[in-house]
Scaffold this active site. Structure first.
Site, PDB file in Angstrom:
ATOM      1  N   GLU A  39       0.403  -3.650  -9.417  1.00 14.79           N
ATOM      2  CA  GLU A  39       1.891  -2.786  -9.897  1.00 14.79           C
ATOM      3  C   GLU A  39       2.689  -3.212 -11.240  1.00 14.79           C
ATOM      4  O   GLU A  39       2.572  -2.522 -11.837  1.00 14.79           O
ATOM      5  CB  GLU A  39       1.960  -2.469  -8.650  1.00 14.79           C
ATOM      6  CG  GLU A  39       3.487  -1.200  -8.176  1.00 14.79           C
ATOM      7  CD  GLU A  39       4.251  -1.141  -7.734  1.00 14.79           C
ATOM      8  OE1 GLU A  39       4.860  -2.422  -8.274  1.00 14.79           O
ATOM      9  OE2 GLU A  39       4.394  -0.963  -6.522  1.00 14.79           O
ATOM     10  N   SER A  72       6.385  -5.071  -4.484  1.00 16.67           N
ATOM     11  CA  SER A  72       4.625  -5.014  -4.632  1.00 16.67           C
ATOM     12  C   SER A  72       4.475  -4.972  -5.351  1.00 16.67           C
ATOM     13  O   SER A  72       4.421  -4.554  -5.894  1.00 16.67           O
ATOM     14  CB  SER A  72       4.392  -3.624  -3.349  1.00 16.67           C
ATOM     15  OG  SER A  72       5.111  -2.815  -2.940  1.00 16.67           O
ATOM     16  N   ARG A 129       3.536   5.771  -8.121  1.00 18.05           N
ATOM     17  CA  ARG A 129       3.849   4.647  -8.704  1.00 18.05           C
ATOM     18  C   ARG A 129       3.271   5.241 -10.303  1.00 18.05           C
ATOM     19  O   ARG A 129       2.816   3.717 -11.001  1.00 18.05           O
ATOM     20  CB  ARG A 129       3.071   3.445  -8.289  1.00 18.05           C
ATOM     21  CG  ARG A 129       4.040   3.350  -7.184  1.00 18.05           C
ATOM     22  CD  ARG A 129       5.144   2.608  -7.218  1.00 18.05           C
ATOM     23  NE  ARG A 129       5.092   2.167  -5.919  1.00 18.05           N
ATOM     24  CZ  ARG A 129       6.016   2.471  -4.724  1.00 18.05           C
ATOM     25  NH1 ARG A 129       6.313   4.157  -5.131  1.00 18.05           N
ATOM     26  NH2 ARG A 129       6.692   1.735  -3.384  1.00 18.05           N
TER      27      ARG A 129
HETATM   28  N1  EPU Z   1       0.084  -3.875   5.916  1.00 23.47           N
HETATM   29  C1  EPU Z   1      -0.457  -5.098   6.541  1.00 23.47           C
HETATM   30  N2  EPU Z   1       0.209  -6.484   6.254  1.00 23.47           N
HETATM   31  C2  EPU Z   1       1.155  -6.579   5.936  1.00 23.47           C
HETATM   32  C3  EPU Z   1       1.688  -5.646   4.497  1.00 23.47           C
HETATM   33  C4  EPU Z   1       1.215  -4.239   5.552  1.00 23.47           C
HETATM   34  O1  EPU Z   1      -1.265  -5.005   7.639  1.00 23.47           O
HETATM   35  O2  EPU Z   1       1.085  -7.759   5.579  1.00 23.47           O
HETATM   36  C5  EPU Z   1      -0.360  -2.827   6.396  1.00 23.47           C
HETATM   37  C6  EPU Z   1       0.323  -2.490   7.704  1.00 23.47           C
HETATM   38  O3  EPU Z   1      -0.816  -1.600   8.908  1.00 23.47           O
HETATM   39  C7  EPU Z   1       1.662  -1.257   7.816  1.00 23.47           C
HETATM   40  C8  EPU Z   1       1.184  -0.917   6.371  1.00 23.47           C
HETATM   41  O4  EPU Z   1      -0.169  -1.694   5.769  1.00 23.47           O
HETATM   42  O5  EPU Z   1       1.564  -0.752   8.787  1.00 23.47           O
HETATM   43  C9  EPU Z   1       2.452   0.103   5.673  1.00 23.47           C
HETATM   44  O6  EPU Z   1       3.136  -1.149   4.932  1.00 23.47           O
HETATM   45  P1  EPU Z   1       5.132  -1.078   4.658  1.00 23.47           P
HETATM   46  O7  EPU Z   1       5.404  -0.108   5.384  1.00 23.47           O
HETATM   47  O8  EPU Z   1       4.716  -2.557   4.225  1.00 23.47           O
HETATM   48  O9  EPU Z   1       3.959  -0.898   3.417  1.00 23.47           O
HETATM   49  P2  EPU Z   1       3.364  -0.297   2.118  1.00 23.47           P
HETATM   50  O10 EPU Z   1       2.357   1.159   1.546  1.00 23.47           O
HETATM   51  O11 EPU Z   1       2.529  -1.838   2.121  1.00 23.47           O
HETATM   52  C10 EPU Z   1       4.623   0.796  -0.187  1.00 23.47           C
HETATM   53  C11 EPU Z   1       5.045   0.663  -0.640  1.00 23.47           C
HETATM   54  C12 EPU Z   1       6.493  -0.306  -0.699  1.00 23.47           C
HETATM   55  C13 EPU Z   1       7.325   0.167  -0.243  1.00 23.47           C
HETATM   56  C14 EPU Z   1       7.030   0.743   1.434  1.00 23.47           C
HETATM   57  C15 EPU Z   1       7.976   1.331   2.438  1.00 23.47           C
HETATM   58  C16 EPU Z   1       3.602   0.039  -2.527  1.00 23.47           C
HETATM   59  C17 EPU Z   1       2.445  -0.507  -3.680  1.00 23.47           C
HETATM   60  N3  EPU Z   1       4.368  -0.443  -2.050  1.00 23.47           N
HETATM   61  O12 EPU Z   1       4.685  -0.294   0.859  1.00 23.47           O
HETATM   62  O13 EPU Z   1       7.208  -0.914  -1.853  1.00 23.47           O
HETATM   63  O14 EPU Z   1       8.895  -0.356   0.281  1.00 23.47           O
HETATM   64  O15 EPU Z   1       5.843   1.286   0.641  1.00 23.47           O
HETATM   65  O16 EPU Z   1       7.829   2.555   2.102  1.00 23.47           O
HETATM   66  O17 EPU Z   1       3.433   1.615  -2.695  1.00 23.47           O
HETATM   67  C18 EPU Z   1       7.662  -1.546  -4.479  1.00 23.47           C
HETATM   68  O18 EPU Z   1       7.142  -0.790  -4.634  1.00 23.47           O
HETATM   69  O19 EPU Z   1       7.739  -2.862  -5.097  1.00 23.47           O
HETATM   70  C19 EPU Z   1       7.286  -1.710  -2.401  1.00 23.47           C
HETATM   71  C20 EPU Z   1       7.919  -2.759  -2.135  1.00 23.47           C
END
Ligand code: EPU
Length: 337
Positions: free
Chosen positions: A333, A237, A162
């Site tokens: 972010e 995010s 990012r």
């Molecule tokens: N999780 C929770 N609770 C929640 C959300 C997430 O416990 O409410 C934990 C879970 O363990 C889950 C893990 O977080 O397995 C990862 O969650 P997710 O796959 O939704 O990914 P993220 O790390 O929360 C990132 C990006 C997203 C992108 C997803 C999928 C960032 C800041 N965000 O989210 O990007 O869609 O991975 O690749 O890196 C964005 O930047 O706007 C965005 C949506």
């Protein structure tokens, strides 16, 4: 070109915050952009692309330039690859769909990310194991200072998680006007290892997926987890996933057995901020017109007519609480204006 006065920015930011721009102009080609930047009677200027990565907390007392330069062209191609140049004002998801309809592979995992092509490199957008930098060749950008166009190669952009030079040393100095991507025409490399994609493809009964299938799977996952800005204002995010030391991670694991992590190096891991925010009790919390999304704690939402400053205060409360509970600083972010 027509400069308008006292325009609501609500339709121009995906959070749907209703603040006003004192002056507003929409620009649809490079020479108009140059002309507008040359105007000396508007010293205070703000460039708006898709408005998908910003939280507006107050009226803007200057000129908002809405970048609306459209067009997608095939630059060159051979049997295996195609170079595609997309102008900054193209909607990102529509660009992805254009690639998929032409069977050009490489961006399908980034289906449905809000925003425009021109703002995608600034924070090196990414999802489901793929980042913009993986297909990025170069971008053209106009210098705000001298109004000339400059080409930035992938190396020059110094992409990170990012992050890019457009958020660091070159912040505010350039306006990206087009981006060139290298996409595959055959033997596409599919990235389906991300857990949710594998299970979604299984659910869809697909064993040998195409890029179209991967895109459909990503769309289904995103629609189940992330609010569509057309229905509920949001900016994806709100926070970045923090990188912490393995030492702190091990300490936290004593108290929070189920804390997830992604390895970064021998000494650092990345922790999902969504998990931290959920554990801190904020997931699904609603405070009148704004709150934390019920399916993904990383996303702050505007249900109707929330004020940007209230969402900002909520984000600060979340940061403080996460710091107190886990000794981890989480960084926004989105850009706050
Ligand atoms: N999780 C929770 N609770 C929640 C959300 C997430 O416990 O409410 C934990 C879970 O363990 C889950 C893990 O977080 O397995 C990862 O969650 P997710 O796959 O939704 O990914 P993220 O790390 O929360 C990132 C990006 C997203 C992108 C997803 C999928 C960032 C800041 N965000 O989210 O990007 O869609 O991975 O690749 O890196 C964005 O930047 O706007 C965005 C949506």
């Amino acid at each position: 070109m027509h400069i308008e006065q006292n325009i609501s920015l609500k339709p121009y930011n995906t959070f749907g915050i209703d603040v006003k721009a004192k002056h507003f102009v929409s620009v649809s080609n490079i020479s108009d952009l140059k002309e507008i930047l040359n105007l000396s009677n508007y010293p205070n200027k703000l460039i708006l692309g898709g408005g998908s990565n910003m939280l507006l907390t107050k009226d803007f007392d200057g000129l908002v330039i809405h970048l609306n330069i459209k067009g997608i062209d095939i630059f060159s191609e051979d049997d295996n690859y195609v170079l595609v140049k997309a102008n900054a004002g193209e909607n990102w998801h529509e660009f992805v769909l254009w690639c998929i309809n032409n069977d050009f592979g490489g961006v399908e995992n980034m289906s449905l990310i809000p925003g425009n092509v021109g703002t995608a490199p600034i924070q090196n957008i990414g999802a489901y194991g793929v980042e913009l930098k993986d297909t990025f060749v170069s971008c053209e950008a106009m210098s705000v200072e001298n109004r000339t166009l400059k080409t930035f190669t992938k190396e020059a952009c110094n992409f990170g998680y990012r992050n890019s030079i457009f958020k660091q040393t070159e912040k505010g100095k350039f306006i990206i006007t087009s981006v060139t991507f290298k996409l595959t025409k055959q033997n596409h490399t599919l990235h389906t290892n991300y857990g949710a994609i594998t299970s979604q493809l299984e659910k869809m009964g697909i064993k040998t997926p195409t890029i179209q299938d991967v895109s459909k799977a990503v769309i289904a996952i995103r629609e189940s987890k992330l609010p569509n800005p057309k229905d509920i204002g949001n900016s994806g995010s709100f926070f970045k996933n923090p990188v912490i030391s393995v030492q702190l991670y091990n300490q936290l694991k004593d108290n929070f057995e189920d804390i997830p992590c992604y390895p970064i190096s021998d000494i650092e891991v990345k922790v999902p901020a969504g998990w931290l925010i959920e554990k801190a009790g904020f997931k699904g919390k609603r405070f009148g017109d704004y709150g934390v999304h019920k399916n993904q704690a990383l996303v702050l939402v505007n249900y109707n007519n929330a004020k940007g400053e209230n969402i900002l205060k909520l984000s600060q409360l979340i940061q403080k609480t996460v710091l107190r509970l886990f000794n981890i600083s989480i960084e926004a972010e989105v850009n706050i204006l």
